[in-house]
Design a protein around this motif. Structure first.
Motif, PDB file in Angstrom:
ATOM      1  N   THR A 182      -1.025 -43.875  33.106  1.00 46.47           N
ATOM      2  CA  THR A 182      -0.638 -43.081  34.285  1.00 46.47           C
ATOM      3  C   THR A 182       0.468 -42.088  33.953  1.00 46.47           C
ATOM      4  OG1 THR A 182       0.920 -44.832  34.924  1.00 46.47           O
ATOM      5  CG2 THR A 182      -1.286 -44.908  35.899  1.00 46.47           C
ATOM      6  N   GLY A 183       1.086 -42.217  32.784  1.00 41.93           N
ATOM      7  CA  GLY A 183       2.188 -41.335  32.429  1.00 41.93           C
ATOM      8  C   GLY A 183       1.832 -40.431  31.269  1.00 41.93           C
ATOM      9  N   ASP A 184       2.562 -40.571  30.195  1.00 42.02           N
ATOM     10  CA  ASP A 184       2.388 -39.732  29.017  1.00 42.02           C
ATOM     11  C   ASP A 184       1.060 -40.046  28.337  1.00 42.02           C
ATOM     12  OD1 ASP A 184       2.593 -38.191  26.811  1.00 42.02           O
ATOM     13  OD2 ASP A 184       4.359 -39.196  25.969  1.00 42.02           O
ATOM     14  N   ASN A 185       0.191 -39.037  28.246  1.00 45.22           N
ATOM     15  CA  ASN A 185      -1.127 -39.241  27.647  1.00 45.22           C
ATOM     16  C   ASN A 185      -1.252 -38.562  26.292  1.00 45.22           C
ATOM     17  OD1 ASN A 185      -2.297 -40.874  29.600  1.00 45.22           O
ATOM     18  ND2 ASN A 185      -2.803 -39.125  30.898  1.00 45.22           N
ATOM     19  N   ASP A 186      -0.147 -38.320  25.633  1.00 45.76           N
ATOM     20  CA  ASP A 186      -0.210 -37.681  24.329  1.00 45.76           C
ATOM     21  C   ASP A 186      -0.931 -38.584  23.328  1.00 45.76           C
ATOM     22  OD1 ASP A 186       1.070 -35.454  25.180  1.00 45.76           O
ATOM     23  OD2 ASP A 186       3.053 -36.042  24.450  1.00 45.76           O
ATOM     24  N   ILE A 187      -1.893 -38.004  22.634  1.00 49.92           N
ATOM     25  CA  ILE A 187      -2.639 -38.737  21.612  1.00 49.92           C
ATOM     26  C   ILE A 187      -2.186 -38.244  20.248  1.00 49.92           C
ATOM     27  CG2 ILE A 187      -4.929 -39.236  20.683  1.00 49.92           C
ATOM     28  CD1 ILE A 187      -6.030 -38.633  23.493  1.00 49.92           C
ATOM     29  N   PRO A 188      -1.729 -39.139  19.368  1.00 53.70           N
ATOM     30  CA  PRO A 188      -1.271 -38.699  18.043  1.00 53.70           C
ATOM     31  C   PRO A 188      -2.346 -37.883  17.324  1.00 53.70           C
ATOM     32  CG  PRO A 188      -0.709 -41.003  18.410  1.00 53.70           C
ATOM     33  CD  PRO A 188      -1.588 -40.590  19.546  1.00 53.70           C
ATOM     34  N   SER A 189      -1.921 -36.823  16.665  1.00 48.85           N
ATOM     35  CA  SER A 189      -2.856 -35.959  15.960  1.00 48.85           C
ATOM     36  C   SER A 189      -3.427 -36.661  14.740  1.00 48.85           C
ATOM     37  CB  SER A 189      -2.141 -34.675  15.529  1.00 48.85           C
ATOM     38  OG  SER A 189      -2.985 -33.888  14.705  1.00 48.85           O
ATOM     39  N   LEU A 190      -4.680 -36.379  14.447  1.00 48.57           N
ATOM     40  CA  LEU A 190      -5.304 -36.900  13.236  1.00 48.57           C
ATOM     41  C   LEU A 190      -4.902 -36.083  12.010  1.00 48.57           C
ATOM     42  CD1 LEU A 190      -8.839 -37.692  14.663  1.00 48.57           C
ATOM     43  CD2 LEU A 190      -7.027 -39.304  14.094  1.00 48.57           C
ATOM     44  N   LEU A 191      -4.273 -34.925  12.244  1.00 47.59           N
ATOM     45  CA  LEU A 191      -3.673 -34.157  11.152  1.00 47.59           C
ATOM     46  C   LEU A 191      -2.259 -34.694  10.965  1.00 47.59           C
ATOM     47  CD1 LEU A 191      -4.924 -30.566  12.000  1.00 47.59           C
ATOM     48  CD2 LEU A 191      -5.388 -31.833   9.892  1.00 47.59           C
ATOM     49  N   LYS A 192      -2.134 -35.688  10.110  1.00 47.69           N
ATOM     50  CA  LYS A 192      -0.848 -36.369   9.943  1.00 47.69           C
ATOM     51  C   LYS A 192       0.106 -35.588   9.049  1.00 47.69           C
ATOM     52  CE  LYS A 192      -3.435 -40.619  10.566  1.00 47.69           C
ATOM     53  NZ  LYS A 192      -4.023 -41.807   9.921  1.00 47.69           N
ATOM     54  N   THR A 193      -0.410 -34.564   8.412  1.00 42.41           N
ATOM     55  CA  THR A 193       0.410 -33.627   7.644  1.00 42.41           C
ATOM     56  C   THR A 193      -0.092 -32.218   7.934  1.00 42.41           C
ATOM     57  OG1 THR A 193      -1.065 -33.822   5.741  1.00 42.41           O
ATOM     58  CG2 THR A 193       0.848 -35.263   5.772  1.00 42.41           C
ATOM     59  N   SER A 194       0.793 -31.277   7.943  1.00 47.27           N
ATOM     60  CA  SER A 194       0.372 -29.897   8.218  1.00 47.27           C
ATOM     61  C   SER A 194      -0.337 -29.298   7.004  1.00 47.27           C
ATOM     62  CB  SER A 194       1.577 -29.042   8.594  1.00 47.27           C
ATOM     63  OG  SER A 194       2.497 -29.000   7.516  1.00 47.27           O
ATOM     64  N   ILE A 195      -1.325 -28.465   7.271  1.00 49.15           N
ATOM     65  CA  ILE A 195      -2.097 -27.805   6.213  1.00 49.15           C
ATOM     66  C   ILE A 195      -1.838 -26.303   6.306  1.00 49.15           C
ATOM     67  CG2 ILE A 195      -4.372 -27.473   5.202  1.00 49.15           C
ATOM     68  CD1 ILE A 195      -3.447 -30.402   5.303  1.00 49.15           C
ATOM     69  N   PRO A 196      -1.191 -25.709   5.321  1.00 48.89           N
ATOM     70  CA  PRO A 196      -0.923 -24.260   5.367  1.00 48.89           C
ATOM     71  C   PRO A 196      -2.205 -23.452   5.548  1.00 48.89           C
ATOM     72  CG  PRO A 196       0.314 -25.297   3.586  1.00 48.89           C
ATOM     73  CD  PRO A 196      -0.637 -26.331   4.108  1.00 48.89           C
ATOM     74  N   GLU A 197      -2.150 -22.457   6.381  1.00 52.52           N
ATOM     75  CA  GLU A 197      -3.341 -21.662   6.691  1.00 52.52           C
ATOM     76  C   GLU A 197      -3.871 -20.914   5.477  1.00 52.52           C
ATOM     77  OE1 GLU A 197      -2.840 -19.109   9.991  1.00 52.52           O
ATOM     78  OE2 GLU A 197      -2.341 -20.715  11.409  1.00 52.52           O
ATOM     79  N   GLU A 198      -2.981 -20.567   4.552  1.00 53.72           N
ATOM     80  CA  GLU A 198      -3.436 -19.769   3.412  1.00 53.72           C
ATOM     81  C   GLU A 198      -4.247 -20.572   2.402  1.00 53.72           C
ATOM     82  OE1 GLU A 198       0.840 -21.109   2.547  1.00 53.72           O
ATOM     83  OE2 GLU A 198      -0.331 -20.322   4.247  1.00 53.72           O
ATOM     84  N   LEU A 199      -4.214 -21.905   2.518  1.00 62.40           N
ATOM     85  CA  LEU A 199      -5.002 -22.726   1.603  1.00 62.40           C
ATOM     86  C   LEU A 199      -6.482 -22.666   1.973  1.00 62.40           C
ATOM     87  CD1 LEU A 199      -2.791 -25.909   1.129  1.00 62.40           C
ATOM     88  CD2 LEU A 199      -3.077 -23.975  -0.427  1.00 62.40           C
ATOM     89  N   LYS A 200      -7.303 -22.442   0.972  1.00 61.23           N
ATOM     90  CA  LYS A 200      -8.739 -22.369   1.199  1.00 61.23           C
ATOM     91  C   LYS A 200      -9.362 -23.739   0.915  1.00 61.23           C
ATOM     92  CE  LYS A 200      -8.687 -17.996   2.151  1.00 61.23           C
ATOM     93  NZ  LYS A 200      -8.956 -17.521   3.537  1.00 61.23           N
ATOM     94  N   LEU A 201      -9.834 -24.390   1.954  1.00 63.84           N
ATOM     95  CA  LEU A 201     -10.445 -25.708   1.804  1.00 63.84           C
ATOM     96  C   LEU A 201     -11.895 -25.571   1.351  1.00 63.84           C
ATOM     97  CD1 LEU A 201      -9.023 -27.424   5.013  1.00 63.84           C
ATOM     98  CD2 LEU A 201      -8.193 -27.640   2.662  1.00 63.84           C
ATOM     99  N   PRO A 202     -12.442 -26.598   0.708  1.00 63.60           N
ATOM    100  CA  PRO A 202     -13.835 -26.515   0.233  1.00 63.60           C
ATOM    101  C   PRO A 202     -14.805 -26.327   1.387  1.00 63.60           C
ATOM    102  CG  PRO A 202     -13.005 -28.761   0.061  1.00 63.60           C
ATOM    103  CD  PRO A 202     -11.825 -27.901   0.374  1.00 63.60           C
ATOM    104  N   THR A 203     -15.915 -25.674   1.093  1.00 61.85           N
ATOM    105  CA  THR A 203     -16.843 -25.326   2.164  1.00 61.85           C
ATOM    106  C   THR A 203     -18.271 -25.290   1.657  1.00 61.85           C
ATOM    107  OG1 THR A 203     -17.384 -23.637   3.816  1.00 61.85           O
ATOM    108  CG2 THR A 203     -16.603 -22.867   1.681  1.00 61.85           C
ATOM    109  N   HIS A 204     -19.202 -25.351   2.598  1.00 58.75           N
ATOM    110  CA  HIS A 204     -20.606 -25.078   2.307  1.00 58.75           C
ATOM    111  C   HIS A 204     -20.831 -23.578   2.469  1.00 58.75           C
ATOM    112  CE1 HIS A 204     -22.156 -29.208   2.189  1.00 58.75           C
ATOM    113  NE2 HIS A 204     -21.300 -29.474   3.149  1.00 58.75           N
ATOM    114  N   PRO A 205     -21.520 -22.925   1.530  1.00 67.95           N
ATOM    115  CA  PRO A 205     -21.840 -21.503   1.713  1.00 67.95           C
ATOM    116  C   PRO A 205     -22.611 -21.288   3.016  1.00 67.95           C
ATOM    117  CG  PRO A 205     -22.317 -22.199  -0.536  1.00 67.95           C
ATOM    118  CD  PRO A 205     -21.994 -23.438   0.236  1.00 67.95           C
TER     119      PRO A 205
END
Length: 680
Positions: A514-537
């Motif tokens: 009934t109060g605070d409904n914050d759900i902990p993020s599954l991103l437990k560490t920040s990922i810099p935007e400039e990093l290119k993560l692996p991908t499918h073409p």
């Protein structure tokens, strides 16, 4: 396996008396085998039309990688007519796992046509196992999904309506003419699918069963009835199409519903559970009256008959049913259930000229003639048994001198005194032939091997489900963590969130937030935007982090929305490859040492999996979560933890257990042991 191993496995059931081996009165019985198509080794759909025509599916099962055929049994000539082979009518791809069955889904439409669904539980001809789970997400060799078919047995007109469930094998279904809709349940995920034949639209309801459900019936009120795998009755409303669970009304012993039949006089539906003691319950849709019947076992029989395998009412309102025995074979029984009668045993089903029935998948009645599907010994032809009720003489049961013993060796080789009861001469030669057959089957390279298991090797310790308390549409587990070695806490819900506590493997608390409904993020560490993560073409828009976790040495492990796993160290990204063929990596966690990472992944319509990673061994894919009996907080009621969408996970502080939360509509939290069995 050796000859001695096979011999040691025989004659293990408790001894039986003479009555146990007597056949049904032979003057009332006929048994016809499908000798022209002996490779077909199962019948899993058996139906009688309103005009009395008898149809069945000739199926391939286990090692038989064949396509299903539809047959009709012709009572007057005692012959079989093949209406079609599936592969002659529907485009099939030979690299795929073959649709080997119609399974508990044939329904007759008002215009006389038949509607049915394809199913498979036969192996692939390309692989040494039955692999619908392992290959559920395979693009080329999977079971591509169940086809919905409409067939006119009078004209031969055939209509393939298309695949009703993608990459899912439908286990049972029924057509409801009140809303022109076909309903069916998937075996792999327990989802309910509905095809509206007016506009050919398909609705996926998500999970409606905590395991495979295969029996559906249209009640006198026009609604469809079935039961979950754990036995809870449910109704599909003909007007709204919505599912209502009849909580508190269960098939006895909390087991799946094996059969449903109707008492036509008032529309009362009778349900019986699968592969357990012969019990029944009934539900009247008009009056809402629910009853249980404690024992359908005839008094002269031992308590080791396994289950009711088919049942139907005759014109006098008497219930007839087949009983499957733990000591191999099936029996015919009758219960005048509405007139205070006791269950009566009529003997083993079979004839002196043929054999006995080991698996009777259905029993139907038309014009007081019983028709029983003979689903055989798994290695000989299927068939149909016909019993004329009016020719059965109850006085015959009282005179042992007029009764014949079953000829089938398989009914003797399981019981302790089988040698003494065998009336057909020396048994040694028959035993040797039997051992040869068992050894041949056991050494068949096509059978399943233990190292080919689709499931994660971690055994379940406990499981907890919440759907019956907070609604099946509100059960996505959002967060879990261990408070200590015995306590798991978390948040569950979709629109309405709840906090829960599981202590000593059982639900201790479930309260609405009934109060605070914050759900902990599954991103437990920040990922810099400039990093290119692996991908499918071609799918680079999905190369975004869905979850991450930091290891003890500072390495960050990250999972993407497209099933890729990466390691980030010193600002560099190292691809660890694909975790799943489609879907996201949903959650990552480490053990208390920070050296081992566990994770869950999968597509929302697929079959999710568990994996682990460490710096020494790399990425290891572990497989799907094992099904487990689940605690619900409702006394002795049993539910099942049936996982297709694992979404969160956490390791206990002592590193002995892994808790996994799901997004399944009937999901919850499962706790699995991380201690290898050999280390215990």
């Amino acid at each position: 396996m050796t000859r001695q191993d096979v011999l040691n496995s025989m004659f293990q059931q408790p001894a039986k008396n003479e009555d146990f081996f007597y056949l049904v009165q032979q003057s009332a019985v006929k048994h016809k085998e499908l000798v022209q198509d002996p490779i077909y080794n199962a019948i899993w759909d058996f139906a009688i039309s309103p005009e009395g025509r008898i149809f069945f599916s000739a199926c391939g099962e286990c090692q038989n990688a064949i396509y299903v055929k539809l047959y009709e049994y012709l009572p007057e000539s005692e012959e079989f007519l093949c209406h079609f082979a599936l592969n002659d009518k529907v485009i099939q791809h030979d690299r795929a796992i073959r649709p080997s069955k119609f399974h508990t889904g044939i329904t007759f439409m008002p215009d006389g046509k038949m509607i049915m669904i394809t199913h498979t539980t036969a192996k692939s001809h390309l692989h040494p196992d039955w692999l619908p789970r392992v290959y559920a997400d395979h693009q080329f060799e999977a079971y591509q999904g169940s086809n919905l078919l409409i067939y006119d047995p009078n004209t031969g007109e055939f209509n393939d309506c298309g695949i009703m469930s993608q990459y899912e094998t439908l286990y049972g279904g029924v057509y409801n003419h009140h809303n022109n809709t076909y309903y069916a349940c998937g075996m792999l995920k327990g989802h309910l699918y509905a095809c509206n034949l007016t506009d050919m639209s398909v609705r996926d309801y998500g999970q409606v069963s905590d395991g495979p459900t295969w029996k559906f019936y249209v009640g006198i009120d026009g609604n469809v009835y079935s039961a979950t795998y754990s036995g809870i009755l449910f109704m599909i409303d003909k007007d709204t199409g919505e599912v209502t669970f009849l909580h508190g009304l269960r098939v006895p012993t909390n087991r799946p519903c094996q059969h449903i039949t109707e008492y036509k006089k008032d529309g009362t539906l009778f349900f019986t559970p699968s592969y357990t003691v012969p019990l029944m319950c009934s539900y009247n849709p008009a009056t809402k009256e629910y009853k249980t019947y404690p024992n359908a076992m005839p008094k002269n029989l031992p308590d080791d008959c396994a289950s009711i395998q088919g049942m139907a009412f005759d014109s006098k309102g008497r219930l007839w049913y087949s009983l499957m025995q733990k000591a191999n074979g099936c029996r015919l029984a009758m219960w005048d259930i509405f007139n205070g009668g006791e269950p009566i045993d009529y003997g083993q089903v079979g004839t002196l000229a043929t054999k006995g029935i080991v698996c009777s998948t259905e029993l139907l009645i038309y014009d007081d003639i019983i028709y029983i599907a003979d689903s055989n010994h798994n290695d000989d032809p299927v068939g149909v048994v016909v019993v004329d009720i009016n020719k059965l003489d109850d006085d015959f049961l009282k005179d042992p001198s007029g009764r014949e013993k079953i000829v089938d060796f398989i009914c003797y080789n399981t019981v302790e005194n089988g040698r003494e009861m065998w009336p057909y001469g020396n048994m040694d030669a028959v035993i040797e032939r039997w051992i040869d057959k068992v050894l041949k089957d056991a050494n068949d390279p096509r059978i399943r091997t233990d190292d080919n298991d689709a499931y994660c090797p971690y055994p379940p310790v406990a499981a907890n489900v919440f759907w019956h308390k907070i609604g099946e549409n509100n059960t996505r587990v959002r967060h879990i963590e261990w408070a200590d070695n015995e306590t798991v806490t978390g948040i569950i819900g979709n629109d309405k969130l709840y906090s829960f506590t599981i202590k000593n493997n059982k639900i201790e608390q479930l309260i609405e937030n009934t109060g605070d409904n914050d759900i902990p993020s599954l991103l437990k560490t920040s990922i810099p935007e400039e990093l290119k993560l692996p991908t499918h073409p071609g799918r680079r828009y999905l190369s975004k982090a869905e979850c991450s976790v930091k290891m003890a040495d500072g390495t960050v492990i990250v999972g993407t929305h497209d099933g890729m796993l990466a390691r980030i160290k010193d600002g560099k990204v190292y691809s660890l490859g694909m975790v799943v063929t489609c879907g996201g990596v949903h959650c990552l966690c480490t053990d208390s040492t920070g050296t081992t990472v566990y994770g869950v992944a999968g597509y929302e319509l697929g079959l999710g999996c568990v994996f682990k990673y460490d710096g020494e061994n790399g990425l290891k894919l572990l497989g799907m979560c094992k099904v487990a009996p689940a605690f619900s907080g409702d006394g002795d009621d049993v539910y099942w933890f049936y996982v297709t969408q694992p979404v969160v996970c956490a390791v206990s502080p002592d590193n002995t257990r892994l808790a996994i939360g799901t997004a399944d509509r009937m999901g919850g939290v499962g706790i699995y042991s991380l201690i290898p069995p050999e280390a215990k």
